[in-house]
Design an enzyme around this catalytic site. Sequence first.
Site, PDB file in Angstrom:
ATOM      1  N   ASN A  32      -5.066 -32.090 -22.860  1.00 19.48           N
ATOM      2  CA  ASN A  32      -3.633 -31.943 -23.219  1.00 19.48           C
ATOM      3  C   ASN A  32      -2.878 -32.472 -21.953  1.00 19.48           C
ATOM      4  O   ASN A  32      -3.013 -31.471 -21.102  1.00 19.48           O
ATOM      5  CB  ASN A  32      -3.506 -30.602 -23.808  1.00 19.48           C
ATOM      6  CG  ASN A  32      -1.997 -30.355 -23.952  1.00 19.48           C
ATOM      7  OD1 ASN A  32      -1.366 -31.235 -23.992  1.00 19.48           O
ATOM      8  ND2 ASN A  32      -1.868 -28.839 -23.993  1.00 19.48           N
ATOM      9  N   HIS A 117       0.708 -24.351 -29.293  1.00 13.59           N
ATOM     10  CA  HIS A 117       0.416 -24.206 -28.048  1.00 13.59           C
ATOM     11  C   HIS A 117       1.211 -23.087 -27.195  1.00 13.59           C
ATOM     12  O   HIS A 117       2.380 -23.053 -27.763  1.00 13.59           O
ATOM     13  CB  HIS A 117       0.536 -25.563 -27.168  1.00 13.59           C
ATOM     14  CG  HIS A 117       0.004 -25.430 -25.764  1.00 13.59           C
ATOM     15  ND1 HIS A 117       0.778 -24.945 -24.878  1.00 13.59           N
ATOM     16  CD2 HIS A 117      -1.351 -25.877 -25.628  1.00 13.59           C
ATOM     17  CE1 HIS A 117      -0.157 -24.849 -23.794  1.00 13.59           C
ATOM     18  NE2 HIS A 117      -1.452 -25.677 -24.182  1.00 13.59           N
ATOM     19  N   GLU A 189      -6.876 -20.219 -26.556  1.00 15.36           N
ATOM     20  CA  GLU A 189      -6.418 -20.343 -25.057  1.00 15.36           C
ATOM     21  C   GLU A 189      -5.664 -19.216 -24.494  1.00 15.36           C
ATOM     22  O   GLU A 189      -4.702 -18.894 -24.969  1.00 15.36           O
ATOM     23  CB  GLU A 189      -5.328 -21.536 -25.082  1.00 15.36           C
ATOM     24  CG  GLU A 189      -5.979 -22.824 -25.615  1.00 15.36           C
ATOM     25  CD  GLU A 189      -5.177 -24.038 -24.759  1.00 15.36           C
ATOM     26  OE1 GLU A 189      -5.782 -24.854 -24.201  1.00 15.36           O
ATOM     27  OE2 GLU A 189      -4.014 -24.268 -24.806  1.00 15.36           O
ATOM     28  N   GLY A 195      -3.583 -22.853 -16.523  1.00 15.67           N
ATOM     29  CA  GLY A 195      -3.016 -23.387 -15.465  1.00 15.67           C
ATOM     30  C   GLY A 195      -3.178 -22.518 -14.308  1.00 15.67           C
ATOM     31  O   GLY A 195      -2.238 -22.774 -13.222  1.00 15.67           O
ATOM     32  N   SER A 235      -7.909 -23.455 -17.719  1.00 18.71           N
ATOM     33  CA  SER A 235      -8.734 -23.530 -16.371  1.00 18.71           C
ATOM     34  C   SER A 235     -10.232 -24.456 -16.661  1.00 18.71           C
ATOM     35  O   SER A 235     -11.209 -23.879 -15.912  1.00 18.71           O
ATOM     36  CB  SER A 235      -8.628 -22.557 -15.562  1.00 18.71           C
ATOM     37  OG  SER A 235      -7.501 -22.155 -15.499  1.00 18.71           O
TER      38      SER A 235
HETATM   39  P1  13P Z   1      -5.235 -25.918 -18.011  1.00 18.62           P
HETATM   40  O1  13P Z   1      -6.594 -26.651 -18.059  1.00 18.62           O
HETATM   41  O2  13P Z   1      -4.499 -26.606 -16.910  1.00 18.62           O
HETATM   42  O3  13P Z   1      -5.431 -24.479 -17.584  1.00 18.62           O
HETATM   43  O4  13P Z   1      -4.659 -25.937 -19.347  1.00 18.62           O
HETATM   44  C1  13P Z   1      -4.964 -25.492 -20.580  1.00 18.62           C
HETATM   45  C2  13P Z   1      -4.252 -25.804 -21.535  1.00 18.62           C
HETATM   46  O5  13P Z   1      -3.254 -25.394 -21.748  1.00 18.62           O
HETATM   47  C3  13P Z   1      -4.491 -26.939 -22.475  1.00 18.62           C
HETATM   48  O6  13P Z   1      -3.621 -27.061 -23.689  1.00 18.62           O
END
Ligand code: 13P
Length: 274
Positions: A32, A117, A189, A195, A235
Amino acid sequence: MMRQLVIVVMIVIANKNLKRRENYRKPVIAGNWKMFKTRDEALFFILQVSEAMPSSKDVETIVFAQAPLMRCLIKRQGLNLKIGAQNLFYEDEGAFTGEISGPLLKSYKVEYVLIGHSERRAYFYETDEIVNKKIQAALRNTLRPIVCVGERLEERENNLTEKVLERQIKGAFEGVKAIDMKNIIIAYEPVWAIGTGKTATAEMADDACGFIRNEIEKLYGKLIAEEIRIQYGGSVKPENIEELLSKENIDGALIGGASLDPDKFIAMANAAVK
Ligand code: 13P
């Protein structure tokens, strides 16, 4: 006697293989990109990775890019990499400035679209009801949704994870027919892992994905629950993807930051090939 024993062993092995195939869920590794990459950066990425993707027989790989990139990326996506959209609106057309329609995505031959999301829920006020309407819009336009669910940090700390997931799953799939579930992927998620560099442990991720599978079983029965693919996101990186994918209920990954780097994306796609 010896011959009979050999036959029995062969039958046992054949049954085991059959069972494994029945339960087989092809891993899906998706990047993504969120609101990153210009046209040139995106094209450069595709050029670098498309030849290095594992066969689509073994793993499905998708990159979710910003909508204006759709056309030029799809033309160059190669055999084993798909380009998906990060969003769509729940109406098919009308006076909705700035929104993206299902029919438009379909006309670009887009197959997958992300829905619900946590960033859309948090910054663009998407409720479970909106998520549900968007899933209906995607299915109506023969697009395949990846439906994102996950709890926030304070919800996990207050032991509300299962309650939140239950509410999100019930809300998302209200009125969605069993026959359409084969076109749906779910991404778990946890918001606190996105992030932040804080990955859920593989056990935590597997537990939550197992809980989601159970909720799907309550709504649609065992067969659909066994077939639906559930990804983990938050992550994910080359260093932790193998452990996450080794878990029973985790059928792939939805990757943000690490998916922007071609080498990392190639490594993670290949990690999914058993
Ligand atoms: P990260 O892998 O940067 O933590 O993001 C995850 C995400 O939101 C994927 O949709």
